[in-house]
Design an enzyme around this catalytic site. Structure first.
Site, PDB file in Angstrom:
ATOM      1  N   THR A  54       0.928  -1.091   0.055  1.00  0.00           N
ATOM      2  CA  THR A  54      -0.100  -0.023   0.005  1.00  0.00           C
ATOM      3  C   THR A  54       0.995   1.162  -0.100  1.00  0.00           C
ATOM      4  O   THR A  54       1.496   1.315   0.948  1.00  0.00           O
ATOM      5  CB  THR A  54      -0.814   0.134   1.388  1.00  0.00           C
ATOM      6  OG1 THR A  54      -1.629  -1.139   1.112  1.00  0.00           O
ATOM      7  CG2 THR A  54      -1.856   1.064   1.165  1.00  0.00           C
TER       8      THR A  54
ATOM      9  N   LYS B  60      -7.335   1.635  -3.179  1.00  0.00           N
ATOM     10  CA  LYS B  60      -6.943   1.057  -1.988  1.00  0.00           C
ATOM     11  C   LYS B  60      -7.300   2.343  -1.048  1.00  0.00           C
ATOM     12  O   LYS B  60      -7.770   2.020   0.192  1.00  0.00           O
ATOM     13  CB  LYS B  60      -5.533   0.504  -1.785  1.00  0.00           C
ATOM     14  CG  LYS B  60      -5.124   0.246  -0.356  1.00  0.00           C
ATOM     15  CD  LYS B  60      -6.177  -0.864   0.332  1.00  0.00           C
ATOM     16  CE  LYS B  60      -5.531  -1.137   1.709  1.00  0.00           C
ATOM     17  NZ  LYS B  60      -4.296  -1.905   1.765  1.00  0.00           N
TER      18      LYS B  60
ATOM     19  N   LYS C 156      -0.313   5.432   8.453  1.00  0.00           N
ATOM     20  CA  LYS C 156       0.341   5.444   7.159  1.00  0.00           C
ATOM     21  C   LYS C 156      -0.430   5.632   5.973  1.00  0.00           C
ATOM     22  O   LYS C 156      -0.364   6.473   5.148  1.00  0.00           O
ATOM     23  CB  LYS C 156       1.323   4.262   7.097  1.00  0.00           C
ATOM     24  CG  LYS C 156       2.200   4.481   5.556  1.00  0.00           C
ATOM     25  CD  LYS C 156       2.526   2.818   5.445  1.00  0.00           C
ATOM     26  CE  LYS C 156       1.443   2.240   4.255  1.00  0.00           C
ATOM     27  NZ  LYS C 156       1.799   1.152   3.717  1.00  0.00           N
TER      28      LYS C 156
END
Length: 289
Positions: free
Chosen positions: A98, A173, A241
């Protein structure tokens, strides 16, 4: 059967690579920054351990990666001993990290210049999804490369879809994480309210989970949230994050994400409570303290 490599044997990568070997029957070479973990993987599942990403990538049909962040990804791809220095003409690099959409586009361009393909392919489903081989994969990149890679990705995925050109997998995502952030906060507030109201949470969830409030988070996390246990799945540090990437992209594209920004700050409070490695359902802990 394809010749494949897997770079990054963390909590996600280790079982994903296992499924490539065991379920997919592919010939797998692995690389991990901590070499002992790669050796342990080979001892358990066969294949070969490589000393560098470049060595892992040499001669492979498809090279997979699942590392921590943009910087880690640069290191294992375009770094001095990165995979891109050894990728075969016509091969495919599939990145399950990711990361940002920008690095996906940059690496796709670098791959094209080198005569091979790059797919950004972040996953959803967490550690349990990786262990059970039922991840959801969101892919950006070339349609022909996707068509070749998808049957191999199926070794550890139950859904895999091409979302658009390079960077589209990462953007998809980001939407996934936006939706999860709001869902977990809503579920946290609901359970907290139920505690204050003196409701039987088990009976409550058994009832409302059959209606419009139902979600994966409710079905899989209500009980541990109710019990104050947060040792399951995706860590708060990782979610922060991801939300940082989301909010940075939103500043660029003009999207308004007030709830996501607020939940990100709530997660920062959980970190300050000592919950950096708790799973994302720990949002309820800041309400119950």
């Amino acid at each position: 059967m394809a010749k494949v490599a897997f770079i990054g044997l963390g909590v996600m990568g280790y079982p994903m690579a296992r499924h490539l070997a065991v379920r997919g029957g592919h010939e797998v070479t692995v690389y991990n920054r901590t070499a002992a973990k790669a050796e342990a993987w080979v001892a358990a599942h066969g294949g070969r351990a490589a000393a560098t990403p470049a060595e892992a990538a040499k001669g492979q049909d498809i090279v997979f990666a699942c590392v921590g962040n943009d910087d880690d990804l640069r290191q294992v791809t375009i770094g001095p001993e990165g995979a891109f220095t050894a990728m075969a003409q016509g091969s495919i690099f599939v990145d399950h990290t990711t990361a940002s959409a920008d690095i996906a586009r940059d690496l796709a361009a670098a791959a094209a210049a080198g005569g091979f393909a790059f797919l950004d392919a972040p996953v959803s489903g967490g550690q349990a999804g990786a262990e059970n081989g039922v991840l959801t994969v969101m892919v950006g990149g070339d349609e022909a490369a996707f068509a070749r890679a998808e049957p191999v990705i199926a070794s550890f995925a139950r859904a895999c879809n091409l979302m658009g050109p390079a960077g589209s997998g990462q953007l998809a995502k980001m939407v996934n994480q936006i939706c999860i952030a709001g869902l977990v906060q809503g579920l946290s507030e609901g359970i907290h309210f139920a505690h204050k109201a003196g409701l039987d949470v088990e009976k409550l969830i058994a009832t409302i989970s059959k209606g419009a409030a139902q979600s994966w988070q409710m079905e899989n996390r209500w009980k541990t949230m109710d019990e104050g246990k947060f040792d399951f799945g995706f860590a708060v540090d990782w979610m922060r994050k991801d939300l940082g990437i989301v909010l940075g992209e939103a500043r660029r594209n003009g999207a308004h994400l007030p709830v996501t920004a607020l939940v990100d700050q709530f997660y920062s409070e959980v970190q300050k409570m000592g919950g950096a490695r708790w799973d994302t359902s720990s949002l309820v802990a800041r309400l119950e303290r």
